[in-house]
Design an enzyme around this catalytic site. Sequence first.
Site, PDB file in Angstrom:
ATOM      1  N   HIS A 150       0.847  -1.190   0.000  1.00 32.49           N
ATOM      2  CA  HIS A 150       0.000   0.000   0.000  1.00 32.49           C
ATOM      3  C   HIS A 150       0.877   1.232   0.000  1.00 32.49           C
ATOM      4  O   HIS A 150       1.932   1.232   0.624  1.00 32.49           O
ATOM      5  CB  HIS A 150      -0.918   0.012   1.236  1.00 32.49           C
ATOM      6  CG  HIS A 150      -2.075   0.926   1.081  1.00 32.49           C
ATOM      7  ND1 HIS A 150      -2.001   2.260   1.391  1.00 32.49           N
ATOM      8  CD2 HIS A 150      -3.338   0.710   0.632  1.00 32.49           C
ATOM      9  CE1 HIS A 150      -3.167   2.817   1.144  1.00 32.49           C
ATOM     10  NE2 HIS A 150      -3.995   1.907   0.676  1.00 32.49           N
TER      11      HIS A 150
ATOM     12  N   ASP B 219      -7.939  -5.551   0.144  1.00 39.04           N
ATOM     13  CA  ASP B 219      -8.408  -6.386  -0.958  1.00 39.04           C
ATOM     14  C   ASP B 219      -7.965  -7.840  -0.869  1.00 39.04           C
ATOM     15  O   ASP B 219      -8.420  -8.668  -1.648  1.00 39.04           O
ATOM     16  CB  ASP B 219      -7.911  -5.802  -2.296  1.00 39.04           C
ATOM     17  CG  ASP B 219      -8.600  -4.492  -2.616  1.00 39.04           C
ATOM     18  OD1 ASP B 219      -9.795  -4.388  -2.312  1.00 39.04           O
ATOM     19  OD2 ASP B 219      -7.947  -3.593  -3.154  1.00 39.04           O
TER      20      ASP B 219
HETATM   21  N1  CMC Z   1       4.154  -7.475  -4.748  1.00 36.38           N
HETATM   22  C1  CMC Z   1       5.493  -7.432  -4.926  1.00 36.38           C
HETATM   23  N2  CMC Z   1       6.233  -6.312  -4.798  1.00 36.38           N
HETATM   24  C2  CMC Z   1       5.594  -5.182  -4.474  1.00 36.38           C
HETATM   25  C3  CMC Z   1       4.201  -5.153  -4.252  1.00 36.38           C
HETATM   26  C4  CMC Z   1       3.478  -6.353  -4.406  1.00 36.38           C
HETATM   27  N3  CMC Z   1       2.146  -6.370  -4.217  1.00 36.38           N
HETATM   28  N4  CMC Z   1       3.820  -3.896  -3.938  1.00 36.38           N
HETATM   29  C5  CMC Z   1       4.935  -3.148  -3.962  1.00 36.38           C
HETATM   30  N5  CMC Z   1       6.011  -3.924  -4.290  1.00 36.38           N
HETATM   31  C6  CMC Z   1       7.402  -3.482  -4.368  1.00 36.38           C
HETATM   32  C7  CMC Z   1       7.657  -2.707  -5.654  1.00 36.38           C
HETATM   33  O1  CMC Z   1       8.126  -3.559  -6.686  1.00 36.38           O
HETATM   34  C8  CMC Z   1       8.717  -1.710  -5.214  1.00 36.38           C
HETATM   35  O2  CMC Z   1       9.952  -2.355  -5.205  1.00 36.38           O
HETATM   36  P1  CMC Z   1      11.290  -1.503  -5.546  1.00 36.38           P
HETATM   37  O3  CMC Z   1      11.387  -0.446  -4.514  1.00 36.38           O
HETATM   38  O4  CMC Z   1      12.373  -2.534  -5.487  1.00 36.38           O
HETATM   39  O5  CMC Z   1      11.067  -0.940  -6.931  1.00 36.38           O
HETATM   40  C9  CMC Z   1       8.337  -1.402  -3.765  1.00 36.38           C
HETATM   41  O6  CMC Z   1       7.617  -2.553  -3.292  1.00 36.38           O
HETATM   42  C10 CMC Z   1       7.457  -0.165  -3.616  1.00 36.38           C
HETATM   43  O7  CMC Z   1       6.343  -0.318  -4.481  1.00 36.38           O
HETATM   44  P2  CMC Z   1       5.723   0.894  -5.317  1.00 36.38           P
HETATM   45  O8  CMC Z   1       4.980   0.357  -6.489  1.00 36.38           O
HETATM   46  O9  CMC Z   1       6.797   1.911  -5.609  1.00 36.38           O
HETATM   47  O10 CMC Z   1       4.750   1.491  -4.233  1.00 36.38           O
HETATM   48  P3  CMC Z   1       3.469   2.355  -4.492  1.00 36.38           P
HETATM   49  O11 CMC Z   1       3.192   3.048  -3.227  1.00 36.38           O
HETATM   50  O12 CMC Z   1       3.629   3.189  -5.713  1.00 36.38           O
HETATM   51  O13 CMC Z   1       2.339   1.262  -4.826  1.00 36.38           O
HETATM   52  C11 CMC Z   1       0.557  -0.271  -4.615  1.00 36.38           C
HETATM   53  C12 CMC Z   1       1.380   0.831  -3.940  1.00 36.38           C
HETATM   54  C13 CMC Z   1      -0.686  -0.565  -3.777  1.00 36.38           C
HETATM   55  C14 CMC Z   1       0.066   0.224  -6.011  1.00 36.38           C
HETATM   56  C15 CMC Z   1       1.430  -1.542  -4.769  1.00 36.38           C
HETATM   57  O14 CMC Z   1       1.806  -2.015  -3.495  1.00 36.38           O
HETATM   58  C16 CMC Z   1       0.728  -2.647  -5.558  1.00 36.38           C
HETATM   59  O15 CMC Z   1       0.766  -2.635  -6.790  1.00 36.38           O
HETATM   60  N6  CMC Z   1       0.051  -3.619  -4.855  1.00 36.38           N
HETATM   61  C17 CMC Z   1      -0.733  -4.625  -5.511  1.00 36.38           C
HETATM   62  C18 CMC Z   1      -2.068  -4.055  -5.918  1.00 36.38           C
HETATM   63  C19 CMC Z   1      -3.000  -3.859  -4.741  1.00 36.38           C
HETATM   64  O16 CMC Z   1      -3.155  -4.741  -3.899  1.00 36.38           O
HETATM   65  N7  CMC Z   1      -3.686  -2.700  -4.710  1.00 36.38           N
HETATM   66  C20 CMC Z   1      -4.690  -2.404  -3.690  1.00 36.38           C
HETATM   67  C21 CMC Z   1      -4.315  -1.258  -2.780  1.00 36.38           C
HETATM   68  S1  CMC Z   1      -5.407  -1.147  -1.360  1.00 36.38           S
HETATM   69  C22 CMC Z   1      -6.959  -0.759  -1.984  1.00 36.38           C
HETATM   70  C23 CMC Z   1      -7.019   0.488  -2.782  1.00 36.38           C
HETATM   71  O17 CMC Z   1      -6.396   1.487  -2.425  1.00 36.38           O
HETATM   72  O18 CMC Z   1      -7.735   0.488  -3.766  1.00 36.38           O
END
Ligand code: CMC
Length: 424
Positions: free
Chosen positions: A302, A359
Amino acid sequence: MSDTNLKIGDGDYPVLSGSVGPDVVDIRKLYAKTGMFTYDPGFTSTASCESALTYIDGDQGVLLHRGYPIGELAEHSSFMEVSYLLLNGELPSEDELDKFTYTISRHTMLHEQLSTFYRGFRRDAHPMAVMCGVVGALSAFYHDSTDITDPRQRMIASHRLIAKMPTIAAMAYKYSVGQPFLYPKNDLSYTGNFLRMTFGVPAEEYEIHPAVEKAMDRIFILHADHEQNASTSTVRLAGSSGANPFACIAAGIACLWGPAHGGANEAALNMLREIGTPDKIPEYIARAKDKNDPFRLMGFGHRVYKNYDPRATVMQKTVREVFDALKVDDPLFETALRLEEIALRDDYFIEKKLFPNVDFYSGVILSAIGFPTTMFTVLFALARTVGWVAQWNEMISDPEQKIGRPRQLYTGPTERPYVPLDAR
Ligand code: CMC
């Protein structure tokens, strides 16, 4: 609100404090003073507005609506009560709650012509596509509540949106399975009414299972609002131009659909189905950690929570309640529990502070209740509507509000003369 200043270059910029949470630097005069913009794609360090609705402490895993912890609201409150709280700022008295619930129940019907609108969609259309279209179309039907300068019209539009969303969502489902639409029944609860419109058929009396009704209501509470997330910011941005509330909520629904946001509940269950049995988990964990593989653990991680999402805690408990009540036992729940356990012990997930989010478990419950995966994000949209309208109302009432208009770091070509076609 300003106690101190932060020095940037030659200028002093006020530091503003909220009631709780990090201070913010007010950089509104930065460009005028320095000719520079700030650069923050993804808004990782930017507060886009002032708000008194929802507070999140991502490090501690805290979520408060108007000061009340989500766990307490999920345990003791109802979706109608939380909706009143978000819209009005305080928990309602018994009388206020009755009146609010009555008002919402009087707006549940859709203009009859809207049902013909559904028939323009293909049967196999994703229900989120239908939601986007139908909610956007509401502005063509309810002209008498689109004057955003009139607080009364704003409240009527808000009530209409909260009330009609279950009807719209249930109709999207009915259309996809080829069953007749059911009209709302206003002596039922908000959630009971939705369940009946979704799963009932005209030929039979639909019996609402009290445990399912309670679980569904709680799921709605858990999704009601979540501060300045992508879809809420979309609603605010659309609303900042003066667009009508129905159009703004349709914009929010479009944004919510993405798998990184509301679409993650559908993606999470699809992922669990793909994993299937716990023995396959290590393979998927390895893929999630592989930089060259786009696969991510859906329902994990998140932007704000760097701790367990408090909504996931309630959701996990609710799975057991629904399974007990319906006497079902989906092996995917075991796979989910095992996946969580393995991920939380893995260095990659520990270092990056990736925990289950709201989720991760919701799909397992929704599936047990009988919803197809394509409806999951629709349910999220239904519940989030109250948060969107509350945030939209707050924004419109804010005298500091201007049209949202970010700037950019331009990296394209500098000025050059036009080259005629025959000279290229
Ligand atoms: N699985 C594997 N690696 C992950 C995941 C994951 N679910 N989420 C983040 N990472 C890694 C990502 O690869 C990155 O690694 P690095 O720093 O080496 O590049 C690091 O963790 C930080 O991730 P980010 O994408 O830069 O973080 P963000 O804040 O931009 O993204 C997120 C947050 C929710 C989009 C992401 O965690 C994700 O894609 N999760 C899966 C989708 C998900 O479950 N979304 C629902 C969110 S809660 C409900 C809502 O808000 O709608």
